[in-house]
Design a protein around this motif. Structure first.
Motif, PDB file in Angstrom:
ATOM      1  N   MET A  57      22.745  75.276-108.462  1.00 21.30           N
ATOM      2  CA  MET A  57      23.280  74.099-109.122  1.00 21.30           C
ATOM      3  C   MET A  57      24.592  73.675-108.464  1.00 21.30           C
ATOM      4  O   MET A  57      25.344  74.487-107.938  1.00 21.30           O
ATOM      5  N   ALA A  58      24.847  72.375-108.497  1.00 25.28           N
ATOM      6  CA  ALA A  58      26.088  71.851-107.922  1.00 25.28           C
ATOM      7  C   ALA A  58      27.189  71.870-108.982  1.00 25.28           C
ATOM      8  O   ALA A  58      26.918  71.852-110.188  1.00 25.28           O
ATOM      9  N   SER A  59      28.401  71.890-108.476  1.00 28.27           N
ATOM     10  CA  SER A  59      29.563  71.829-109.362  1.00 28.27           C
ATOM     11  C   SER A  59      30.056  70.381-109.403  1.00 28.27           C
ATOM     12  O   SER A  59      30.272  69.768-108.350  1.00 28.27           O
ATOM     13  N   LEU A  60      30.199  69.838-110.591  1.00 30.77           N
ATOM     14  CA  LEU A  60      30.611  68.434-110.749  1.00 30.77           C
ATOM     15  C   LEU A  60      31.923  68.387-111.512  1.00 30.77           C
ATOM     16  O   LEU A  60      32.037  68.937-112.612  1.00 30.77           O
ATOM     17  N   ARG A  61      32.922  67.727-110.907  1.00 27.94           N
ATOM     18  CA  ARG A  61      34.232  67.588-111.548  1.00 27.94           C
ATOM     19  C   ARG A  61      34.696  66.135-111.488  1.00 27.94           C
ATOM     20  O   ARG A  61      34.306  65.390-110.582  1.00 27.94           O
ATOM     21  N   PHE A  62      35.547  65.769-112.440  1.00 24.48           N
ATOM     22  CA  PHE A  62      36.067  64.396-112.511  1.00 24.48           C
ATOM     23  C   PHE A  62      37.586  64.413-112.430  1.00 24.48           C
ATOM     24  O   PHE A  62      38.227  65.385-112.849  1.00 24.48           O
ATOM     25  N   THR A  63      38.156  63.322-111.927  1.00 23.31           N
ATOM     26  CA  THR A  63      39.614  63.199-111.889  1.00 23.31           C
ATOM     27  C   THR A  63      40.210  63.396-113.284  1.00 23.31           C
ATOM     28  O   THR A  63      39.678  62.861-114.272  1.00 23.31           O
ATOM     29  N   PRO A  64      41.323  64.119-113.373  1.00 23.54           N
ATOM     30  CA  PRO A  64      41.967  64.276-114.696  1.00 23.54           C
ATOM     31  C   PRO A  64      42.379  62.933-115.301  1.00 23.54           C
ATOM     32  O   PRO A  64      42.518  62.817-116.515  1.00 23.54           O
ATOM     33  N   ASN A  65      42.555  61.900-114.451  1.00 23.29           N
ATOM     34  CA  ASN A  65      42.957  60.584-114.970  1.00 23.29           C
ATOM     35  C   ASN A  65      41.913  59.973-115.890  1.00 23.29           C
ATOM     36  O   ASN A  65      42.213  59.081-116.671  1.00 23.29           O
ATOM     37  N   LEU A  66      40.685  60.452-115.764  1.00 24.94           N
ATOM     38  CA  LEU A  66      39.619  59.919-116.613  1.00 24.94           C
ATOM     39  C   LEU A  66      39.705  60.469-118.037  1.00 24.94           C
ATOM     40  O   LEU A  66      39.242  59.833-118.983  1.00 24.94           O
ATOM     41  N   ARG A  67      40.346  61.620-118.184  1.00 22.84           N
ATOM     42  CA  ARG A  67      40.366  62.287-119.505  1.00 22.84           C
ATOM     43  C   ARG A  67      41.095  61.471-120.554  1.00 22.84           C
ATOM     44  O   ARG A  67      40.850  61.606-121.741  1.00 22.84           O
ATOM     45  N   ARG A  68      42.033  60.635-120.108  1.00 25.84           N
ATOM     46  CA  ARG A  68      42.773  59.809-121.075  1.00 25.84           C
ATOM     47  C   ARG A  68      41.826  58.844-121.779  1.00 25.84           C
ATOM     48  O   ARG A  68      42.069  58.426-122.896  1.00 25.84           O
ATOM     49  N   HIS A  69      40.725  58.498-121.115  1.00 27.28           N
ATOM     50  CA  HIS A  69      39.813  57.495-121.660  1.00 27.28           C
ATOM     51  C   HIS A  69      38.548  58.088-122.263  1.00 27.28           C
ATOM     52  O   HIS A  69      38.016  57.577-123.241  1.00 27.28           O
ATOM     53  N   VAL A  70      38.023  59.148-121.655  1.00 31.37           N
ATOM     54  CA  VAL A  70      36.714  59.651-122.075  1.00 31.37           C
ATOM     55  C   VAL A  70      36.634  61.144-121.735  1.00 31.37           C
ATOM     56  O   VAL A  70      37.136  61.590-120.703  1.00 31.37           O
ATOM     57  N   GLN A  71      36.021  61.902-122.621  1.00 33.19           N
ATOM     58  CA  GLN A  71      35.828  63.326-122.330  1.00 33.19           C
ATOM     59  C   GLN A  71      34.857  63.458-121.162  1.00 33.19           C
ATOM     60  O   GLN A  71      33.747  62.922-121.194  1.00 33.19           O
ATOM     61  N   SER A  72      35.296  64.179-120.141  1.00 29.05           N
ATOM     62  CA  SER A  72      34.484  64.311-118.925  1.00 29.05           C
ATOM     63  C   SER A  72      34.630  65.722-118.375  1.00 29.05           C
ATOM     64  O   SER A  72      35.228  65.929-117.317  1.00 29.05           O
ATOM     65  N   PRO A  73      34.110  66.718-119.104  1.00 28.17           N
ATOM     66  CA  PRO A  73      34.294  68.115-118.693  1.00 28.17           C
ATOM     67  C   PRO A  73      33.555  68.427-117.395  1.00 28.17           C
ATOM     68  O   PRO A  73      32.504  67.853-117.110  1.00 28.17           O
ATOM     69  N   ALA A  74      34.136  69.338-116.614  1.00 28.58           N
ATOM     70  CA  ALA A  74      33.449  69.830-115.413  1.00 28.58           C
ATOM     71  C   ALA A  74      32.170  70.542-115.845  1.00 28.58           C
ATOM     72  O   ALA A  74      32.068  71.057-116.961  1.00 28.58           O
TER      73      ALA A  74
END
Lengths: 368, 89
Positions: free
Chosen positions: B1-18
């Motif tokens: 499986m691949a590891s998927l991560r999002f910029t921390p700047n997105l967390r202010r708007h929407v939950q986006s856990p790795a």
């Protein structure tokens, strides 16, 4: 009497309130840092809609059911899949027109539970479930003449004004920059391009009266007399007495007939307000002297109103949605790109400075 | 499986856990992620399913090539990172 005003800015949504002594001040701030391109307080004051432009992360809709105490993310008006192979280009620049909402520029209530939303790049959307879902007004989008719309202040065309006839909610008229005036009598099933008498000077002379190339800056409708419309156009001020079919240009309006914002008295179709600017390269008040102009006789005469507005040089530009009039026609409010904000409680005769330090003001609406 | 991560700047708007997500292409990985986190879709992709103009997706430190179709291949243990594209000031 309305004692609350909503202000959408580059750095969040503000509410201004009036105290018992008649002083106005900031009483609330939501979405700090996020541009609010449009907001809509529904009648009754409980349900509110705010359109956020998050830049990198796109356009978002937020909705409150409790007068802004709590907000939750709601559906965004989104375009359907663009058919493979379809050519849809900006007519002036030849670049592909994005079938993707880039900015929410107009939000209005329709019939019960109904909302209309206008966006850049030119889509009109309708919701019949209070904003839970949106459907593109396909008949307007698919009209071949829509391909002639072009960008005005933004890269692509946009719908900034939506007039829902209070006497017939299936009669909706929209203003497009740059794309003229369009109207439907069947809630969007079919559309007619109207606007005889409008005139532009930025196109080749033979296209000056072409209704689809008119740069409507703002279109407003008298609630009590819905056939009376006022328009601030790129080339001047126009009035219609037949719901936008025909227009009369009002010349020699001092200090200028250029600007973006216009407001009409909800009960008196002959009374309207404008915030003029020097056309069109400067786009700040003529001679840096900020004034509001008002007509009370349908445009035969205009008065220049300045009591309480700055004596010092002012470079404030007032955007098309940044002037509003209260439901009783007594109070006016406007804000500028410089972050200044003024309110009048006497139809514009005198003005109170509420702030000189807001973020750039994008839209202003009295509580419904 | 691949590891998927999002910029921390997105967390202010929407939950986006790795997350660890299976998929052979970037599109497959993101679609599976959106099944669990549906709100994140509109922050990353536009109305036509392309990567938003000012968002960038990296696979193992290389920006993806197919921003419209997200067909770039993904292998086991790849690292996918969704960030803001630097543009403007």
């Amino acid at each position: 009497m309305t004692d609350r005003v909503w202000v959408g800015t580059r750095k969040g949504l503000f509410q201004l309130g009036r105290d018992d002594a008649g002083r106005w001040a900031i009483v609330g701030h939501w979405f700090p840092g996020d541009p609010i391109s449009m907001m809509l307080p529904e009648p009754g004051g409980r349900r509110l809609h705010a359109a956020l432009d998050l830049g990198h992360f796109g356009v978002k809709m937020q909705r409150s059911e409790d007068g802004a105490r709590t907000w939750s993310e709601a559906a965004v008006p989104a375009f359907p899949p663009k058919p493979d192979g379809l050519e849809d280009k900006d007519p002036m620049r030849g670049v592909d027109l994005p079938w993707s909402t880039q900015m929410i520029w107009a939000l209005e209530s329709g019939g019960p539970g109904e909302l209309w939303c206008g966006v850049v790049p030119g889509g009109l959307f309708r919701s019949t479930d209070g904003g839970d879902s949106w459907v593109l007004a396909r008949a307007l989008w698919d009209d071949p003449r829509r391909r002639k719309w072009m960008g005005g202040g933004y890269d692509f065309a946009g719908i900034h004004s939506i007039l829902v006839d209070p006497q017939d909610v299936a009669h909706v008229t929209v203003g497009v920059s740059v794309g003229g005036v369009w109207t439907t009598r069947d809630a969007g099933a079919s559309w007619k391009l109207i606007g005889a008498g409008l005139r532009n000077v930025y196109m080749p002379p033979e296209l000056a009266a072409d209704p689809v190339s008119q740069d409507v800056h703002r279109l407003v409708q008298c609630a009590a007399r819905p056939e009376r419309l006022w328009m601030q156009h790129h080339n001047g001020i126009f009035r219609s007495d037949d719901a936008g079919e025909n227009w009369q240009e009002l010349n020699e309006v001092m200090p200028s007939s250029f600007g973006f914002a216009v407001a009409v008295h909800p009960d008196d179709p002959d009374t309207a307000w404008f915030v003029p600017a020097a056309k069109d390269e400067q786009r700040f008040p003529v001679d840096a002297r900020l004034v509001v102009t008002r007509t009370r006789d349908g445009g035969r005469h205009f008065e220049v109103l300045r009591q309480g507005l700055p004596d010092e040089p002012a470079y404030d530009l007032v955007y098309r949605h940044a002037l509003d009039v209260s439901r009783d026609g007594m109070r006016l409010a406007f804000g500028s790109t410089t972050g200044s904000f003024w309110i009048s409680e006497d139809q514009g005769e005198s003005w109170q400075t509420v702030s000189r330090h807001l973020p750039p003001v994008l839209c202003v609406r009295f509580e419904a | 499986m691949a590891s998927l991560r999002f910029t921390p700047n997105l967390r202010r708007h929407v939950q986006s856990p790795a997350s660890q997500v299976a998929g052979a292409t970037v599109l497959q990985v993101l679609e599976r992620y959106f099944e669990v986190n549906p709100r994140v879709r509109g922050y990353v992709l536009d109305d036509q399913g392309a990567v938003r103009k000012h968002v960038a997706i990296f696979v193992n430190r290389e920006p993806i090539r197919d921003r419209a179709g997200l067909s770039d291949s993904v292998k086991e243990h790849d690292e996918i990172f969704v960030v803001q594209a630097l543009s403007g000031g």
